[in-house]
Design a protein around this motif. Structure first.
Motif, PDB file in Angstrom:
ATOM      1  N   CYS A  86       0.807  -1.221   0.000  1.00 30.43           N
ATOM      2  CA  CYS A  86       0.000   0.000   0.000  1.00 30.43           C
ATOM      3  C   CYS A  86       0.842   1.274   0.000  1.00 30.43           C
ATOM      4  O   CYS A  86       0.312   2.373  -0.136  1.00 30.43           O
ATOM      5  CB  CYS A  86      -0.948  -0.002   1.199  1.00 30.43           C
ATOM      6  N   VAL A  88       2.486   2.761   2.397  1.00 28.74           N
ATOM      7  CA  VAL A  88       2.349   3.628   3.563  1.00 28.74           C
ATOM      8  C   VAL A  88       3.624   3.599   4.401  1.00 28.74           C
ATOM      9  O   VAL A  88       4.464   2.717   4.246  1.00 28.74           O
ATOM     10  CB  VAL A  88       1.115   3.236   4.415  1.00 28.74           C
ATOM     11  N   SER A  92       4.827   7.346  10.206  1.00 30.51           N
ATOM     12  CA  SER A  92       3.996   8.541  10.036  1.00 30.51           C
ATOM     13  C   SER A  92       3.422   8.982  11.371  1.00 30.51           C
ATOM     14  O   SER A  92       2.820   8.184  12.084  1.00 30.51           O
ATOM     15  CB  SER A  92       2.831   8.264   9.091  1.00 30.51           C
ATOM     16  N   ILE A  95      -2.061  10.735  10.532  1.00 35.82           N
ATOM     17  CA  ILE A  95      -2.351  10.378   9.140  1.00 35.82           C
ATOM     18  C   ILE A  95      -3.368  11.381   8.631  1.00 35.82           C
ATOM     19  O   ILE A  95      -4.415  11.561   9.229  1.00 35.82           O
ATOM     20  CB  ILE A  95      -2.871   8.939   9.039  1.00 35.82           C
ATOM     21  N   SER A  99      -2.312  13.254   2.321  1.00 34.58           N
ATOM     22  CA  SER A  99      -1.487  12.231   1.666  1.00 34.58           C
ATOM     23  C   SER A  99      -2.175  11.662   0.431  1.00 34.58           C
ATOM     24  O   SER A  99      -1.515  11.121  -0.456  1.00 34.58           O
ATOM     25  CB  SER A  99      -1.151  11.113   2.655  1.00 34.58           C
ATOM     26  N   LEU A 105       1.441   7.536  -3.748  1.00 32.87           N
ATOM     27  CA  LEU A 105       0.774   6.833  -2.655  1.00 32.87           C
ATOM     28  C   LEU A 105      -0.608   6.363  -3.092  1.00 32.87           C
ATOM     29  O   LEU A 105      -0.985   5.208  -2.865  1.00 32.87           O
ATOM     30  CB  LEU A 105       0.653   7.713  -1.409  1.00 32.87           C
ATOM     31  N   LEU A 109      -2.168   2.648  -3.059  1.00 30.27           N
ATOM     32  CA  LEU A 109      -3.392   2.345  -2.302  1.00 30.27           C
ATOM     33  C   LEU A 109      -4.462   1.751  -3.214  1.00 30.27           C
ATOM     34  O   LEU A 109      -5.257   0.920  -2.784  1.00 30.27           O
ATOM     35  CB  LEU A 109      -3.933   3.609  -1.629  1.00 30.27           C
ATOM     36  N   ILE A 121      -5.812  -0.959   5.966  1.00 36.02           N
ATOM     37  CA  ILE A 121      -5.268   0.265   5.354  1.00 36.02           C
ATOM     38  C   ILE A 121      -6.279   0.867   4.392  1.00 36.02           C
ATOM     39  O   ILE A 121      -6.496   2.086   4.381  1.00 36.02           O
ATOM     40  CB  ILE A 121      -3.924  -0.031   4.661  1.00 36.02           C
ATOM     41  N   TYR A 125      -7.925   4.762   4.654  1.00 35.00           N
ATOM     42  CA  TYR A 125      -7.859   5.798   3.613  1.00 35.00           C
ATOM     43  C   TYR A 125      -9.204   6.025   2.938  1.00 35.00           C
ATOM     44  O   TYR A 125      -9.513   7.144   2.520  1.00 35.00           O
ATOM     45  CB  TYR A 125      -6.749   5.482   2.607  1.00 35.00           C
TER      46      TYR A 125
END
Length: 151
Positions: A86, A88, A92, A95, A99, A105, A109, A121, A125
């Motif tokens: 993914c 990531v 981090s 979050i 992003s 990214l 994803l 994940i 997102y």
């Protein structure tokens, strides 16, 4: 109390601690910082990595429990394969939906390897995008990635 009762009580308490440890309870504050960012506690709340300055002026990282509850998941520590698939970063701090503006990214994803194998994940997102008024599959389509979500 007789010595046999005391001994039995000690054995019971020791067994209770061992049993709890074998259950694999996930407590954010007890996690290493390198696995914190995409973990979910036993209570179903997301873990978050935070930083603060110590008394010597050095930045220290701590894993904390957020108030964000993840439906259908608990006691989960993200795998390295999903972190890689993914795209990531486990270091981090916080979050942000910002992003999602990073094309590299977003492409990761939206990849099949991420969205079909890494529901934690993708859920995170997906929800970040939704809070910004964006439907995540539409964002992926704009990236040129047509995907199927399995949330």
């Amino acid at each position: 109390m007789t010595s046999s009762i005391i001994f039995s009580l000690i054995i019971f308490i020791a067994a209770a601690f061992i049993f709890q440890a074998t259950l694999g309870e996930v407590i954010c504050e007890e996690l290493q910082t390198n696995v914190c960012s995409f973990s979910i506690s036993s209570s179903g709340k997301r873990c978050i990595l935070e930083n603060q300055e110590n008394k010597h002026g050095m930045v220290e990282y701590e894993c904390r429990t957020s108030e964000v509850v993840v439906e259908r998941m608990a006691e989960y520590i993200e795998t390295d394969s999903c972190v890689n698939a993914c795209g990531v970063d486990c270091s981090s701090v916080g979050i942000s939906s910002d992003s999602l503006l990073e094309p590299q990214l977003t492409a990761k994803l939206c990849s099949t390897a991420c969205n079909q194998n890494c529901p934690n994940i993708v859920d995170l997102y997906f929800n970040l995008a939704t809070r910004e008024g964006v439907f995540f599959p539409d964002l992926c389509e704009k990236q040129g990635t047509h995907m199927m979500f399995f949330l």
